[in-house]
Design a protein around this motif. Structure first.
Motif, PDB file in Angstrom:
ATOM      1  N   PRO A  99       6.607  -5.712   7.878  1.00 26.36           N
ATOM      2  CA  PRO A  99       6.731  -4.882   6.670  1.00 26.36           C
ATOM      3  C   PRO A  99       8.107  -4.245   6.553  1.00 26.36           C
ATOM      4  O   PRO A  99       8.693  -3.821   7.549  1.00 26.36           O
ATOM      5  N   ALA A 100       8.614  -4.216   5.331  1.00 25.77           N
ATOM      6  CA  ALA A 100       9.865  -3.507   5.038  1.00 25.77           C
ATOM      7  C   ALA A 100       9.487  -2.330   4.150  1.00 25.77           C
ATOM      8  O   ALA A 100       9.480  -2.436   2.921  1.00 25.77           O
ATOM      9  N   LEU A 101       9.142  -1.214   4.758  1.00 25.26           N
ATOM     10  CA  LEU A 101       8.646  -0.074   4.004  1.00 25.26           C
ATOM     11  C   LEU A 101       9.777   0.597   3.235  1.00 25.26           C
ATOM     12  O   LEU A 101      10.913   0.665   3.707  1.00 25.26           O
ATOM     13  N   GLU A 102       9.444   1.106   2.056  1.00 29.28           N
ATOM     14  CA  GLU A 102      10.378   1.919   1.290  1.00 29.28           C
ATOM     15  C   GLU A 102      10.331   3.328   1.889  1.00 29.28           C
ATOM     16  O   GLU A 102       9.443   4.125   1.577  1.00 29.28           O
ATOM     17  N   MET A 103      11.281   3.619   2.784  1.00 35.19           N
ATOM     18  CA  MET A 103      11.215   4.863   3.537  1.00 35.19           C
ATOM     19  C   MET A 103      11.431   6.100   2.656  1.00 35.19           C
ATOM     20  O   MET A 103      10.977   7.192   3.004  1.00 35.19           O
ATOM     21  N   LEU A 104      12.087   5.928   1.519  1.00 37.15           N
ATOM     22  CA  LEU A 104      12.202   7.060   0.593  1.00 37.15           C
ATOM     23  C   LEU A 104      10.823   7.501   0.110  1.00 37.15           C
ATOM     24  O   LEU A 104      10.559   8.695  -0.068  1.00 37.15           O
ATOM     25  N   ASP A 105       9.926   6.515  -0.114  1.00 38.71           N
ATOM     26  CA  ASP A 105       8.546   6.849  -0.487  1.00 38.71           C
ATOM     27  C   ASP A 105       7.875   7.656   0.622  1.00 38.71           C
ATOM     28  O   ASP A 105       7.191   8.641   0.361  1.00 38.71           O
ATOM     29  N   VAL A 106       8.057   7.196   1.851  1.00 45.31           N
ATOM     30  CA  VAL A 106       7.427   7.872   2.992  1.00 45.31           C
ATOM     31  C   VAL A 106       7.911   9.320   3.075  1.00 45.31           C
ATOM     32  O   VAL A 106       7.118  10.256   3.272  1.00 45.31           O
ATOM     33  N   VAL A 107       9.215   9.526   2.899  1.00 38.66           N
ATOM     34  CA  VAL A 107       9.788  10.875   3.010  1.00 38.66           C
ATOM     35  C   VAL A 107       9.399  11.749   1.829  1.00 38.66           C
ATOM     36  O   VAL A 107       8.838  12.846   1.996  1.00 38.66           O
ATOM     37  N   TYR A 108       9.661  11.286   0.612  1.00 38.11           N
ATOM     38  CA  TYR A 108       9.478  12.147  -0.549  1.00 38.11           C
ATOM     39  C   TYR A 108       8.020  12.323  -0.958  1.00 38.11           C
ATOM     40  O   TYR A 108       7.657  13.335  -1.568  1.00 38.11           O
ATOM     41  N   LYS A 109       7.192  11.355  -0.612  1.00 35.87           N
ATOM     42  CA  LYS A 109       5.755  11.519  -0.859  1.00 35.87           C
ATOM     43  C   LYS A 109       5.058  12.178   0.330  1.00 35.87           C
ATOM     44  O   LYS A 109       3.864  12.421   0.297  1.00 35.87           O
ATOM     45  N   ALA A 168       0.829  -1.202   0.000  1.00 35.96           N
ATOM     46  CA  ALA A 168       0.000   0.000   0.000  1.00 35.96           C
ATOM     47  C   ALA A 168       0.865   1.254   0.000  1.00 35.96           C
ATOM     48  O   ALA A 168       0.614   2.192  -0.774  1.00 35.96           O
ATOM     49  N   VAL A 169       1.888   1.286   0.837  1.00 36.05           N
ATOM     50  CA  VAL A 169       2.777   2.453   0.893  1.00 36.05           C
ATOM     51  C   VAL A 169       3.468   2.660  -0.450  1.00 36.05           C
ATOM     52  O   VAL A 169       3.635   3.788  -0.920  1.00 36.05           O
ATOM     53  N   ALA A 170       3.850   1.566  -1.116  1.00 37.40           N
ATOM     54  CA  ALA A 170       4.507   1.657  -2.427  1.00 37.40           C
ATOM     55  C   ALA A 170       3.593   2.283  -3.478  1.00 37.40           C
ATOM     56  O   ALA A 170       4.081   2.834  -4.470  1.00 37.40           O
ATOM     57  N   ASN A 171       2.276   2.216  -3.233  1.00 41.55           N
ATOM     58  CA  ASN A 171       1.312   2.738  -4.207  1.00 41.55           C
ATOM     59  C   ASN A 171       0.617   4.026  -3.742  1.00 41.55           C
ATOM     60  O   ASN A 171      -0.340   4.473  -4.369  1.00 41.55           O
ATOM     61  N   MET A 172       1.133   4.620  -2.661  1.00 42.34           N
ATOM     62  CA  MET A 172       0.510   5.833  -2.142  1.00 42.34           C
ATOM     63  C   MET A 172       0.844   7.042  -3.003  1.00 42.34           C
ATOM     64  O   MET A 172       1.926   7.149  -3.580  1.00 42.34           O
ATOM     65  N   PHE A 217       1.360  12.999  -0.092  1.00 39.79           N
ATOM     66  CA  PHE A 217       0.548  13.406   1.055  1.00 39.79           C
ATOM     67  C   PHE A 217      -0.528  12.369   1.405  1.00 39.79           C
ATOM     68  O   PHE A 217      -1.587  12.685   1.936  1.00 39.79           O
ATOM     69  N   GLY A 218      -0.238  11.098   1.108  1.00 38.11           N
ATOM     70  CA  GLY A 218      -1.137  10.011   1.484  1.00 38.11           C
ATOM     71  C   GLY A 218      -1.155   9.812   2.991  1.00 38.11           C
ATOM     72  O   GLY A 218      -0.220  10.182   3.705  1.00 38.11           O
ATOM     73  N   ARG A 219      -2.254   9.230   3.485  1.00 42.28           N
ATOM     74  CA  ARG A 219      -2.396   8.971   4.922  1.00 42.28           C
ATOM     75  C   ARG A 219      -2.663   7.492   5.157  1.00 42.28           C
ATOM     76  O   ARG A 219      -3.492   6.884   4.467  1.00 42.28           O
ATOM     77  N   VAL A 220      -1.975   6.944   6.133  1.00 41.75           N
ATOM     78  CA  VAL A 220      -2.174   5.546   6.527  1.00 41.75           C
ATOM     79  C   VAL A 220      -2.637   5.520   7.976  1.00 41.75           C
ATOM     80  O   VAL A 220      -1.940   6.028   8.866  1.00 41.75           O
ATOM     81  N   ALA A 221      -3.813   4.949   8.230  1.00 36.36           N
ATOM     82  CA  ALA A 221      -4.313   4.760   9.599  1.00 36.36           C
ATOM     83  C   ALA A 221      -4.030   3.319  10.001  1.00 36.36           C
ATOM     84  O   ALA A 221      -4.542   2.388   9.378  1.00 36.36           O
ATOM     85  N   LEU A 222      -3.190   3.155  11.010  1.00 40.49           N
ATOM     86  CA  LEU A 222      -2.834   1.810  11.482  1.00 40.49           C
ATOM     87  C   LEU A 222      -3.795   1.409  12.589  1.00 40.49           C
ATOM     88  O   LEU A 222      -3.669   1.853  13.733  1.00 40.49           O
ATOM     89  N   CYS A 223      -4.753   0.570  12.226  1.00 38.96           N
ATOM     90  CA  CYS A 223      -5.775   0.131  13.176  1.00 38.96           C
ATOM     91  C   CYS A 223      -5.404  -1.202  13.821  1.00 38.96           C
ATOM     92  O   CYS A 223      -5.638  -1.425  15.003  1.00 38.96           O
ATOM     93  N   GLY A 224      -4.809  -2.099  13.019  1.00 44.03           N
ATOM     94  CA  GLY A 224      -4.426  -3.420  13.529  1.00 44.03           C
ATOM     95  C   GLY A 224      -3.409  -4.049  12.608  1.00 44.03           C
ATOM     96  O   GLY A 224      -3.247  -3.633  11.457  1.00 44.03           O
ATOM     97  N   VAL A 225      -2.702  -5.032  13.120  1.00 44.58           N
ATOM     98  CA  VAL A 225      -1.685  -5.738  12.326  1.00 44.58           C
ATOM     99  C   VAL A 225      -1.863  -7.242  12.532  1.00 44.58           C
ATOM    100  O   VAL A 225      -0.977  -7.954  12.977  1.00 44.58           O
TER     101      VAL A 225
END
Length: 346
Positions: free
Chosen positions: A268-278, A242-246, A249-257
């Motif tokens: 999850p191994a998030l692409e942190m560059l996506d988090v920062v630059y997006k 999901a983060v890879a396709n955000m 200024f996308g928003r992620v609500a973490l309700c449960g895992v």
């Protein structure tokens, strides 16, 4: 002579540190006096909530156990508290009377002795079925409402992705998003659930994640213009994709895992560059943080349920002894909507 009743309740035999099985639980018996002490209320439990988060409380150790009183650890042999609806059988408090309907923290048992300070309120059913007050009007409902409107901060026309979309929270989030004017796609674990999302709950589209070999590609297919909001009930690889396709200024609500609850899921191994630059916002939250929204939430959901704009999914099992199988089934994806056990007749 003091009247006493026998109370059966469900307890864990020992701490559960992996996937739960029915053998992990037992039925225990205690006696309860029907002469309520001062500031006590004795409640006959009617409907009780079955929730995945309870598993963290049953572990020998979990980081969640020290964060909020609702996540406090459960010891083997102890009664397990949960949200539920019941009827007062005896009261030592002036604000509760015999036969009052109540909602609050009850127990996985036939009766609950509720001491002062523990969450308990009189219940006006408002013409709605009692199970609704455990599900869409309970903590699950507040989680969906506050998570979507307060955490996700939606704008009309945005693209919303909901995982575990046929569950107690996801099924409500998707409906809120559609009513608000968003484009909504959900995922679930069977074709039956996918059909329900599209045909009954009005999702724009839905897919069975078990049929997808590449979640990243699947989300690209369902969201060619990207995801603005991801309401996450799953974690793991779904969050990654999901983060890879955000969008920016996308928003992620973490309700449960839930994919990680039993210890077998991939982190999850998030692409942190996506988090920062997006400039993506990722926020965890709990319903208890949003009690200020309770009035607006109840007003909104009751109106939508009465008018048929929203559908309540309540998956009800019957009898105290069904609680272990109901709980274990959550981690197999057996439930559709809010899992509830009816302990006694209304």
């Amino acid at each position: 002579m003091e009247e006493v009743i026998e109370n059966k309740f469900i307890a864990i035999k020992s701490h559960i540190n992996g996937a739960p099985i029915e053998f992990d639980f037992e039925v225990k018996t205690e006696t309860i006096s029907l002469s309520a002490k001062s500031k006590e209320v004795i409640v006959k439990n009617l409907y009780v909530s079955i929730d995945p988060y309870q598993l963290h409380r049953m572990k020998s150790c979990s980081s969640s156990q020290t964060t909020i009183y609702l996540a406090a650890p459960v010891q083997p042999g102890q009664s397990i508290d949960t949200y539920g609806v019941g009827r007062v059988v005896a009261s030592g408090r002036p604000d509760f009377a015999k036969d009052d309907l109540v909602v609050g923290l009850l127990a996985w048992g036939e009766y609950t002795v509720v001491e002062e300070g523990r969450l308990l309120n009189k219940l006006d059913p408002m013409g709605l079925p009692l199970p609704y007050h455990v599900g869409p009007l309970g903590f699950s409902g507040l989680t969906a409402y506050a998570g979507f409107f307060e955490i996700c901060k939606p704008k009309k026309g945005e693209n919303v992705f909901v995982s575990a979309a046929s569950g107690s929270v996801g099924s409500l989030v998707g409906q809120y998003a559609k009513l608000f004017g968003c484009h909504v796609v959900g995922c679930a674990g069977s074709q039956k659930k996918v059909d329900l999302l599209k045909e009954k709950l009005g999702f724009d589209d839905a897919f069975n994640y078990k049929d997808e070999t590449d979640l990243n590609s699947a989300l690209k297919r369902y969201f060619p213009n990207g995801i603005d909001i991801y309401f996450d009930n799953v974690g793991g690889e779904m969050l990654e994709a999901a983060v890879a396709n955000m969008n920016k200024f996308g928003r992620v609500a973490l309700c449960g895992v839930i994919s990680e609850y039993t210890g077998g899921g991939k982190r999850p191994a998030l692409e942190m560059l996506d988090v920062v630059y997006k400039r993506i916002t990722i926020q965890g939250f709990l319903a208890a943080d949003h009690t200020k929204n309770y009035g607006d939430f109840i007003s909104t959901i009751t109106d939508h349920l009465r008018t048929g704009k929203m559908q309540a999914l309540c998956d009800i099992s019957h009898g105290l002894e069904s609680i272990p199988s109901a709980f274990v089934g959550l981690f197999r994806g057996d439930n559709i909507g809010k899992k509830i056990v009816q302990i006694a007749h209304e």
